[in-house]
Write a protein that holds these residues in place. Structure first.
Motif, PDB file in Angstrom:
ATOM      1  N   ARG A 139      27.433 -42.405  -8.237  1.00 25.93           N
ATOM      2  CA  ARG A 139      28.219 -42.888  -7.190  1.00 25.93           C
ATOM      3  C   ARG A 139      27.319 -43.674  -6.308  1.00 25.93           C
ATOM      4  N   LEU A 140      27.746 -44.825  -6.157  1.00 29.09           N
ATOM      5  CA  LEU A 140      26.930 -45.943  -5.398  1.00 29.09           C
ATOM      6  C   LEU A 140      26.885 -45.550  -3.557  1.00 29.09           C
ATOM      7  N   GLY A 141      28.121 -44.890  -3.232  1.00 29.31           N
ATOM      8  CA  GLY A 141      28.264 -44.398  -1.834  1.00 29.31           C
ATOM      9  C   GLY A 141      29.170 -45.598  -0.984  1.00 29.31           C
ATOM     10  N   ARG A 142      29.402 -45.460  -0.167  1.00 28.50           N
ATOM     11  CA  ARG A 142      30.406 -46.420   0.780  1.00 28.50           C
ATOM     12  C   ARG A 142      29.269 -47.277   1.256  1.00 28.50           C
ATOM     13  N   LEU A 188      32.672 -57.269  -5.290  1.00 29.81           N
ATOM     14  CA  LEU A 188      33.833 -55.972  -4.839  1.00 29.81           C
ATOM     15  C   LEU A 188      34.042 -55.278  -6.288  1.00 29.81           C
ATOM     16  N   ILE A 189      33.934 -55.993  -7.397  1.00 31.65           N
ATOM     17  CA  ILE A 189      34.116 -55.108  -8.450  1.00 31.65           C
ATOM     18  C   ILE A 189      33.186 -54.025  -8.705  1.00 31.65           C
ATOM     19  N   ARG A 190      32.100 -54.398  -8.267  1.00 24.29           N
ATOM     20  CA  ARG A 190      30.954 -53.506  -8.429  1.00 24.29           C
ATOM     21  C   ARG A 190      31.120 -52.240  -7.513  1.00 24.29           C
ATOM     22  N   GLU A 191      31.559 -52.586  -6.257  1.00 21.23           N
ATOM     23  CA  GLU A 191      31.697 -51.632  -5.198  1.00 21.23           C
ATOM     24  C   GLU A 191      32.924 -50.690  -5.831  1.00 21.23           C
ATOM     25  N   VAL A 192      34.162 -51.317  -5.906  1.00 24.05           N
ATOM     26  CA  VAL A 192      35.284 -50.530  -6.497  1.00 24.05           C
ATOM     27  C   VAL A 192      35.024 -49.654  -7.603  1.00 24.05           C
ATOM     28  N   VAL A 193      34.361 -50.298  -8.582  1.00 21.34           N
ATOM     29  CA  VAL A 193      34.242 -49.522  -9.876  1.00 21.34           C
ATOM     30  C   VAL A 193      33.301 -48.337  -9.678  1.00 21.34           C
ATOM     31  N   TYR A 194      32.117 -48.748  -9.266  1.00 19.90           N
ATOM     32  CA  TYR A 194      30.982 -47.604  -9.385  1.00 19.90           C
ATOM     33  C   TYR A 194      31.221 -46.842  -8.136  1.00 19.90           C
ATOM     34  N   GLY A 195      31.668 -47.427  -7.057  1.00 19.62           N
ATOM     35  CA  GLY A 195      32.313 -46.516  -5.752  1.00 19.62           C
ATOM     36  C   GLY A 195      33.164 -45.606  -5.847  1.00 19.62           C
ATOM     37  N   GLU A 196      33.807 -45.886  -6.850  1.00 22.03           N
ATOM     38  CA  GLU A 196      35.215 -44.934  -7.375  1.00 22.03           C
ATOM     39  C   GLU A 196      36.190 -45.029  -5.786  1.00 22.03           C
ATOM     40  N   LEU A 197      36.332 -46.386  -5.517  1.00 21.22           N
ATOM     41  CA  LEU A 197      37.316 -46.569  -4.032  1.00 21.22           C
ATOM     42  C   LEU A 197      38.483 -46.248  -4.524  1.00 21.22           C
ATOM     43  N   ASP A 198      39.407 -45.777  -3.400  1.00 23.60           N
ATOM     44  CA  ASP A 198      40.734 -45.881  -3.627  1.00 23.60           C
ATOM     45  C   ASP A 198      41.386 -47.274  -2.712  1.00 23.60           C
ATOM     46  N   ALA A 199      42.490 -47.393  -2.622  1.00 23.70           N
ATOM     47  CA  ALA A 199      43.209 -48.617  -2.024  1.00 23.70           C
ATOM     48  C   ALA A 199      42.525 -48.674  -0.525  1.00 23.70           C
ATOM     49  N   GLN A 200      42.715 -47.756   0.181  1.00 21.42           N
ATOM     50  CA  GLN A 200      42.164 -47.852   1.685  1.00 21.42           C
ATOM     51  C   GLN A 200      40.854 -48.205   1.596  1.00 21.42           C
ATOM     52  N   GLN A 201      40.025 -47.497   0.825  1.00 21.67           N
ATOM     53  CA  GLN A 201      38.580 -47.873   0.940  1.00 21.67           C
ATOM     54  C   GLN A 201      38.350 -49.210   0.441  1.00 21.67           C
ATOM     55  N   THR A 202      39.021 -49.605  -0.569  1.00 24.12           N
ATOM     56  CA  THR A 202      38.882 -50.976  -0.958  1.00 24.12           C
ATOM     57  C   THR A 202      39.224 -52.113   0.057  1.00 24.12           C
ATOM     58  N   THR A 233      18.747 -49.559 -16.944  1.00 26.86           N
ATOM     59  CA  THR A 233      17.741 -48.699 -16.398  1.00 26.86           C
ATOM     60  C   THR A 233      17.739 -47.694 -15.547  1.00 26.86           C
ATOM     61  N   MET A 234      18.988 -47.576 -15.040  1.00 25.20           N
ATOM     62  CA  MET A 234      19.353 -46.496 -14.021  1.00 25.20           C
ATOM     63  C   MET A 234      20.932 -46.264 -14.246  1.00 25.20           C
ATOM     64  N   LYS A 235      21.465 -45.115 -13.875  1.00 25.33           N
ATOM     65  CA  LYS A 235      22.911 -44.605 -13.949  1.00 25.33           C
ATOM     66  C   LYS A 235      23.505 -45.555 -12.915  1.00 25.33           C
ATOM     67  N   GLY A 236      24.718 -46.043 -13.140  1.00 27.24           N
ATOM     68  CA  GLY A 236      25.714 -46.748 -12.346  1.00 27.24           C
ATOM     69  C   GLY A 236      25.332 -48.225 -12.321  1.00 27.24           C
ATOM     70  N   GLU A 237      24.235 -48.676 -13.010  1.00 25.71           N
ATOM     71  CA  GLU A 237      23.772 -50.121 -13.099  1.00 25.71           C
ATOM     72  C   GLU A 237      24.519 -50.744 -14.242  1.00 25.71           C
ATOM     73  N   MET A 238      24.950 -51.816 -14.120  1.00 26.91           N
ATOM     74  CA  MET A 238      25.577 -52.776 -15.141  1.00 26.91           C
ATOM     75  C   MET A 238      24.408 -53.410 -15.658  1.00 26.91           C
ATOM     76  N   PRO A 239      24.230 -53.183 -17.189  1.00 29.67           N
ATOM     77  CA  PRO A 239      23.254 -53.857 -17.779  1.00 29.67           C
ATOM     78  C   PRO A 239      23.013 -55.319 -17.968  1.00 29.67           C
ATOM     79  N   GLN A 240      22.119 -56.035 -17.894  1.00 31.11           N
ATOM     80  CA  GLN A 240      21.806 -57.219 -17.872  1.00 31.11           C
ATOM     81  C   GLN A 240      21.807 -57.665 -19.209  1.00 31.11           C
ATOM     82  N   GLN A 241      22.220 -58.931 -19.453  1.00 32.44           N
ATOM     83  CA  GLN A 241      22.045 -59.654 -20.772  1.00 32.44           C
ATOM     84  C   GLN A 241      20.631 -60.383 -20.957  1.00 32.44           C
ATOM     85  N   LYS A 242      20.257 -60.694 -22.328  1.00 33.11           N
ATOM     86  CA  LYS A 242      18.972 -61.307 -22.399  1.00 33.11           C
ATOM     87  C   LYS A 242      19.236 -61.879 -23.839  1.00 33.11           C
ATOM     88  N   GLU A 243      18.388 -63.001 -23.929  1.00 31.32           N
ATOM     89  CA  GLU A 243      18.274 -63.848 -25.074  1.00 31.32           C
ATOM     90  C   GLU A 243      16.841 -63.621 -25.950  1.00 31.32           C
TER      91      GLU A 243
END
Length: 226
Positions: free
Chosen positions: A6-9, A95-109, A185-195
């Motif tokens: 959980r990323l926190g508020r 916004l997507i990162r906050e809502v998804v990884y912060g598990e925010l409800d409508a009011q928190q969003t 590389t860590m929990k809650g992180e969206m992995p990066q793309q590489k070529e």
């Protein structure tokens, strides 16, 4: 599947030179001004807003493709507005990162937006973000499990103009570019793309083709056993 940390508020806004800045707890990154999203009030339909956020999630690592950028500009009536679209995209990804990884409800969003933000548009964006939260979270979780994920491939044939190996000068080679989504590389992180680009001569390419053909045949036998 592992549960992302959980990323926190977010902390309270910090005003600097008239720009709203928010610090994401545990992430060490700053949020862009959400005022750039006000352009979405000119969207032709609610589905266009939904499409924009889905595009932002799908392109969260490599950025919007040219085709998607042009479609967005057409939907919003933006002409020669690449910088504006980039700011909108960055705000949507945050916004997507906050809502998804912060598990925010409508009011928190809703609390992520500044008090002066357009109220009707804020309500629409909150609805879009919360309605897609479960789907985006599932997509993010799937990308965090297992080895790097293959995304795309590109190739071209080139003529090798120089080489340290005798007899290989001016030989045709194939440059194969693979795009993969790496492991986080860590929990809650969206992995990066590489070529990764590899050079294949005719012999190596034939060997690779033969190996892939055997893999294909084995998969077919496994899927459809006699």
């Amino acid at each position: 599947n592992p549960t992302p940390q959980r990323l926190g508020r977010p902390t309270s806004p910090i005003l600097s030179a008239g720009v709203t800045v928010k610090r994401i707890a545990g992430m060490g990154s700053t949020a862009p001004s959400l005022d750039s999203l006000l352009c979405l009030s000119d969207a032709g339909s609610k589905s266009a807003v939904l499409d924009f956020f889905n595009d932002a999630f799908e392109c969260r690592h490599q950025g919007l493709t040219r085709a998607r950028r042009l479609r967005l500009q057409a939907d919003l009536g933006l002409v020669d507005a690449q910088e504006a679209v980039t700011k909108m995209f960055n705000a949507a990804v945050w916004l997507i990162r906050e809502v998804v990884y912060g598990e925010l409800d409508a009011q928190q969003t809703a609390n992520l937006f500044p008090p002066t933000f357009h109220p009707e548009l804020r309500g629409l964006l909150v609805k879009v973000l919360t309605s897609q939260q479960a789907s985006w979270r599932e997509g993010a979780l799937q990308s965090q499990v297992g080895p790097p994920k293959y995304l795309d491939m590109d190739w071209r044939v080139d003529i090798k103009s120089a080489s340290n190996i005798p007899g290989t000068k001016h030989e045709p080679v194939t440059l194969l570019k693979l795009r993969v989504e790496g492991e986080p590389t860590m929990k809650g992180e969206m992995p990066q793309q590489k070529e990764v680009t590899v050079e294949l001569d005719r012999s190596t390419l034939n060997t690779m083709y033969s190996t892939l053909s055997r893999i294909r045949d084995q998969l077919a036998e496994t899927t459809n056993p006699k």
